[in-house]
Structure formats: C-alpha cells, structure tokens
Design an enzyme around this catalytic site. Structure first.
Site, PDB file in Angstrom:
ATOM      1  N   SER A 152       0.856  -1.179   0.000  1.00 32.32           N
ATOM      2  CA  SER A 152       0.000   0.000   0.000  1.00 32.32           C
ATOM      3  C   SER A 152       0.893   1.230   0.000  1.00 32.32           C
ATOM      4  O   SER A 152       1.998   1.194   0.564  1.00 32.32           O
ATOM      5  CB  SER A 152      -0.867   0.004   1.263  1.00 32.32           C
ATOM      6  OG  SER A 152      -1.463   1.272   1.432  1.00 32.32           O
ATOM      7  N   TYR A 165      -0.527  -0.626   9.980  1.00 30.91           N
ATOM      8  CA  TYR A 165      -0.758  -1.031   8.583  1.00 30.91           C
ATOM      9  C   TYR A 165       0.437  -0.648   7.704  1.00 30.91           C
ATOM     10  O   TYR A 165       0.905  -1.438   6.882  1.00 30.91           O
ATOM     11  CB  TYR A 165      -2.038  -0.337   8.123  1.00 30.91           C
ATOM     12  CG  TYR A 165      -2.540  -0.658   6.750  1.00 30.91           C
ATOM     13  CD1 TYR A 165      -3.155  -1.877   6.480  1.00 30.91           C
ATOM     14  CD2 TYR A 165      -2.448   0.280   5.727  1.00 30.91           C
ATOM     15  CE1 TYR A 165      -3.658  -2.146   5.211  1.00 30.91           C
ATOM     16  CE2 TYR A 165      -2.953   0.019   4.466  1.00 30.91           C
ATOM     17  CZ  TYR A 165      -3.553  -1.196   4.216  1.00 30.91           C
ATOM     18  OH  TYR A 165      -4.052  -1.457   2.963  1.00 30.91           O
ATOM     19  N   LYS A 169       2.744  -3.144   5.626  1.00 31.68           N
ATOM     20  CA  LYS A 169       2.794  -3.032   4.169  1.00 31.68           C
ATOM     21  C   LYS A 169       4.209  -2.738   3.677  1.00 31.68           C
ATOM     22  O   LYS A 169       4.574  -3.135   2.557  1.00 31.68           O
ATOM     23  CB  LYS A 169       1.812  -1.964   3.690  1.00 31.68           C
ATOM     24  CG  LYS A 169       0.337  -2.360   3.884  1.00 31.68           C
ATOM     25  CD  LYS A 169       0.013  -3.683   3.226  1.00 31.68           C
ATOM     26  CE  LYS A 169      -1.460  -3.852   2.893  1.00 31.68           C
ATOM     27  NZ  LYS A 169      -1.771  -5.189   2.370  1.00 31.68           N
TER      28      LYS A 169
HETATM   29  P1  NAI Z   1     -11.568  -5.962   1.544  1.00 32.15           P
HETATM   30  O1  NAI Z   1     -11.808  -5.746   2.997  1.00 32.15           O
HETATM   31  O2  NAI Z   1     -12.714  -5.851   0.617  1.00 32.15           O
HETATM   32  O3  NAI Z   1     -10.859  -7.355   1.284  1.00 32.15           O
HETATM   33  C1  NAI Z   1     -10.019  -7.995   2.183  1.00 32.15           C
HETATM   34  C2  NAI Z   1     -10.447  -9.428   2.285  1.00 32.15           C
HETATM   35  O4  NAI Z   1      -9.521 -10.159   3.111  1.00 32.15           O
HETATM   36  C3  NAI Z   1     -11.826  -9.565   2.940  1.00 32.15           C
HETATM   37  O5  NAI Z   1     -12.687 -10.287   2.077  1.00 32.15           O
HETATM   38  C4  NAI Z   1     -11.536 -10.317   4.231  1.00 32.15           C
HETATM   39  O6  NAI Z   1     -12.589 -11.200   4.619  1.00 32.15           O
HETATM   40  C5  NAI Z   1     -10.269 -11.059   3.890  1.00 32.15           C
HETATM   41  N1  NAI Z   1      -9.484 -11.420   5.075  1.00 32.15           N
HETATM   42  C6  NAI Z   1      -9.228 -10.644   6.154  1.00 32.15           C
HETATM   43  N2  NAI Z   1      -8.475 -11.305   7.048  1.00 32.15           N
HETATM   44  C7  NAI Z   1      -8.258 -12.548   6.524  1.00 32.15           C
HETATM   45  C8  NAI Z   1      -7.533 -13.683   6.967  1.00 32.15           C
HETATM   46  N3  NAI Z   1      -6.898 -13.671   8.154  1.00 32.15           N
HETATM   47  N4  NAI Z   1      -7.489 -14.764   6.165  1.00 32.15           N
HETATM   48  C9  NAI Z   1      -8.129 -14.791   4.967  1.00 32.15           C
HETATM   49  N5  NAI Z   1      -8.849 -13.735   4.508  1.00 32.15           N
HETATM   50  C10 NAI Z   1      -8.894 -12.623   5.267  1.00 32.15           C
HETATM   51  O7  NAI Z   1     -10.424  -4.896   1.149  1.00 32.15           O
HETATM   52  P2  NAI Z   1      -9.677  -4.594  -0.233  1.00 32.15           P
HETATM   53  O8  NAI Z   1      -9.677  -3.140  -0.392  1.00 32.15           O
HETATM   54  O9  NAI Z   1     -10.175  -5.451  -1.319  1.00 32.15           O
HETATM   55  O10 NAI Z   1      -8.177  -5.017   0.157  1.00 32.15           O
HETATM   56  C11 NAI Z   1      -7.444  -6.035  -0.466  1.00 32.15           C
HETATM   57  C12 NAI Z   1      -5.971  -5.795  -0.185  1.00 32.15           C
HETATM   58  O11 NAI Z   1      -5.559  -4.567  -0.797  1.00 32.15           O
HETATM   59  C13 NAI Z   1      -5.620  -5.650   1.293  1.00 32.15           C
HETATM   60  O12 NAI Z   1      -4.395  -6.279   1.552  1.00 32.15           O
HETATM   61  C14 NAI Z   1      -5.510  -4.169   1.476  1.00 32.15           C
HETATM   62  O13 NAI Z   1      -4.695  -3.837   2.573  1.00 32.15           O
HETATM   63  C15 NAI Z   1      -4.904  -3.763   0.157  1.00 32.15           C
HETATM   64  N6  NAI Z   1      -5.090  -2.362  -0.179  1.00 32.15           N
HETATM   65  C16 NAI Z   1      -6.313  -1.891  -0.551  1.00 32.15           C
HETATM   66  C17 NAI Z   1      -6.454  -0.568  -0.897  1.00 32.15           C
HETATM   67  C18 NAI Z   1      -7.746  -0.015  -1.394  1.00 32.15           C
HETATM   68  O14 NAI Z   1      -7.753   1.172  -1.818  1.00 32.15           O
HETATM   69  N7  NAI Z   1      -8.841  -0.765  -1.391  1.00 32.15           N
HETATM   70  C19 NAI Z   1      -5.328   0.390  -0.786  1.00 32.15           C
HETATM   71  C20 NAI Z   1      -4.083  -0.219  -0.428  1.00 32.15           C
HETATM   72  C21 NAI Z   1      -3.992  -1.553  -0.130  1.00 32.15           C
END
Ligand code: NAI
Length: 293
Positions: A152, A165, A169
């Site tokens: 990130s 975080y 990251k």
């Molecule tokens: P999201 O919250 O929609 O997706 C994250 C998913 O990971 C969720 O479905 C959740 O149930 C799952 N999860 C959480 N803990 C878990 C575990 N211990 N084991 C298995 N699954 C688990 O969020 P998003 O935005 O799709 O994020 C995806 C990745 O992208 C993350 O790593 C986030 O930090 C990163 N990210 C997202 C950004 C954004 O703008 N959306 C910005 C920078 C990074």
C-alpha cells in the site's frame, strides 16, 4: 484460449473487493482458482464461508473453475491446507496473490498493542505463511511461479493513522525484494501491488458516488496483476506497481550520493558531514504524497 489457461492460482482474501476482482479475472483468463477468504468483518473479527462460496459460484457461473477455502492466512496449518487444496483440486500451483487484509486504524499515540499485532499478523505474517507453503510447492514442481504481495502507499509512502498497517505493508515490500532475488534462478517472480480501489476497506474513506465507484473499481486494478501472472511477464520481478483506476505506475528508488571522501581518510566530523548534507538538500526529490503515484 486465455492468457492463463492451465495455470492454478490462489487468491487470499478473495471473498470481496480487490481479491474477488483478481480471482474473477484470473479465472476468466483460464486459471483454476482457489478462492480463499476467512469471511470476517473489516477489522478481522468473525468468520464465515459465504464470501468465498459466493465468488466461487460467480466464477463457475461465468464458465470458470474455482474452489473455496475458508482458512485464515494467520494460521500455519490453514495456509498449508490452502496450498494442498490447490494441488488436490487442480493438480498444481503456479500463482499466489497475497491479498487478504484488515484495518485497525488509530493515531500512533492511541494505538494499542492488540491493534498493532492484529494488523501485522494478517498482512505480514499472513503473506509469509501463504508464501512459505506456496514456495515449497512451486520449488517442488520446478517450473517457476508468480507471487504478488499486496502492499500500500501507506507503507511505501506513508499515511496518517496507519502506523500498524504502514509497517506491515512496508514489511511485505521488503519481503518481496528478498524473495525476488532468491526466486530468480527458479523462475519464480515476486512483485508488489500498491492498489487504490473502492472496497469495503475504503468505503468510508472515499465519497460514495457512482462516478467514483466506476473510476476506482477493483476490476480496474486486476488486469495489471493478471498480466504479471502470465508467461509474458517472466522477466518482471522485484518491482512495485501502484495501480489506481486505469493508471499503472512503477514506484522505484534512486540513490543519490550526498557526501563522500576517500574511504581511508578519517571519519567525517559531525559538523562537516552536516554541512555537506545540508548543501545538497535543495536537490533532494520531494516526499511523495500517496495520491501522487
Ligand atoms: P476488503 O476488505 O474488501 O478485502 C479484504 C479481504 O480479506 C476480505 O474479504 C476479508 O474477509 C479477507 N481477510 C481478512 N483477514 C483474513 C484472513 N486472516 N485470512 C483470509 N482472509 C482474510 O479490502 P480490499 O480493499 O479489497 O483489500 C485487499 C488488499 O488490498 C488488502 O491487503 C488491502 O490492505 C490492500 N489495499 C487496498 C487498498 C484499497 O484502496 N482498497 C489500498 C491499499 C492496499
């Protein structure tokens, strides 16, 4: 025939947001996909099978191949089972997208140890555990592989209220840089994605408008990741890609010598090194802000 026909992929945290978009596109391009998701809430509490199951159904309805996995990436045994399930269901493993993530935002002066530990555990240790088992499988197959670490700009550049975080990251980016070197002779590429997209994780941080939902859709981030997983990207490793909407940027470093004298000379005095550094400061690149990449 798709760009990933015959490949087998795991996408962690693929029950929604970016992980779902990655899983759907990898499957569309012909990969068989293990859709992993713990199914909990945004802060990592709770669990359930419906998030992963729904995405598996969506992939199958679109004509693709997928199987669900509900383990937590923070559990070594579950990470091992996740890789085993790729082999049991589809015979091998070629691609690992470390995507699962949670948030526990708080300004550093108020952050608790529990908030620090939970975020480091999912992002950094979770990426480590999944990669550890995937690496073994890819090495035993002897045909290379593709690993993506989801970082990130919060870790690569900085963001207020995300010390836990940001540290996690930045950690996955450092992890990537070492594995990229170690994977080279085995044909395993390892790259970083720093995305920005509208998802459950960011829904209360961005305005809720249809225009933004389209511009920042997770589906706009996924093509760069799918391409990195193809044979065409065999030589792309150790890189950091920032992807927002339809813009893909390469985030790289440059070294700038600020002061140097003969290595056999006496050490700099504090005053002399200070003067030498200060005399260069006008030429330093400015610190980036997260939205500038
Ligand atoms: P999201 O919250 O929609 O997706 C994250 C998913 O990971 C969720 O479905 C959740 O149930 C799952 N999860 C959480 N803990 C878990 C575990 N211990 N084991 C298995 N699954 C688990 O969020 P998003 O935005 O799709 O994020 C995806 C990745 O992208 C993350 O790593 C986030 O930090 C990163 N990210 C997202 C950004 C954004 O703008 N959306 C910005 C920078 C990074």
């Amino acid at each position: 025939m798709g760009k990933l026909t015959g490949k087998v992929a795991i996408v962690t945290g693929a029950g929604g947001g970016l992980g779902r978009a990655h899983a759907m596109l990898l499957a569309h391009e012909g990969a068989s996909v293990i859709v992993n998701d713990l199914g909990g809430s945004r802060d990592g509490t709770g669990s359930g099978s419906s998030m992963a199951d729904t995405v598996v159904e969506e992939i199958k309805a679109a004509g693709g191949q997928a199987a669900a996995n509900y383990g937590s990436v923070t559990d070594d045994g579950a990470a091992e089972s996740m890789v085993k399930s790729a082999v049991d269901n589809f015979g091998r493993l070629d691609i690992l997208i470390n995507n699962a993530g949670i948030l526990r935002d708080r300004s550093f002066k108020n952050m608790t140890d529990a908030e620090w530990d939970a975020v480091i555990d999912v992002h950094l240790r979770g990426s480590y555990l999944a990669t550890k088992h995937a690496w073994q499988q890819m090495m035993s197959q002897g045909e290379g592989g593709r690993i993506i670490m989801t970082s990130s700009t919060s870790g690569l550049i900085g963001n207020f209220g995300q010390a836990n975080y940001g540290a996690a990251k930045a950690g996955v980016a450092g992890f990537m840089r070492v594995l990229a070197l170690e994977g080279m002779k085995y044909g395993i590429t390892v790259n970083v994605l720093a995305p920005a997209a509208l998802s459950r994780m960011t829904e209360d941080l961005m305005p809720d408008t249809p225009e933004l939902a389209d511009r920042m859709a997770p589906e706009k981030v996924a093509p760069t990741i799918a391409w990195l997983c193809t044979d065409d990207a065999a030589k792309v490793t150790g890189r950091q890609f920032c992807v927002t909407g339809n813009r893909t940027s390469l985030l790289s470093w440059q070294s700038q010598v600020l002061a140097e004298k003969d290595a056999m000379d006496a050490p700099w005095t504090v005053e002399a090194i200070g003067e030498a550094i200060e005399s260069t400061m006008e030429q330093w690149p400015k610190l980036l802000k997260p939205m500038e990449v």
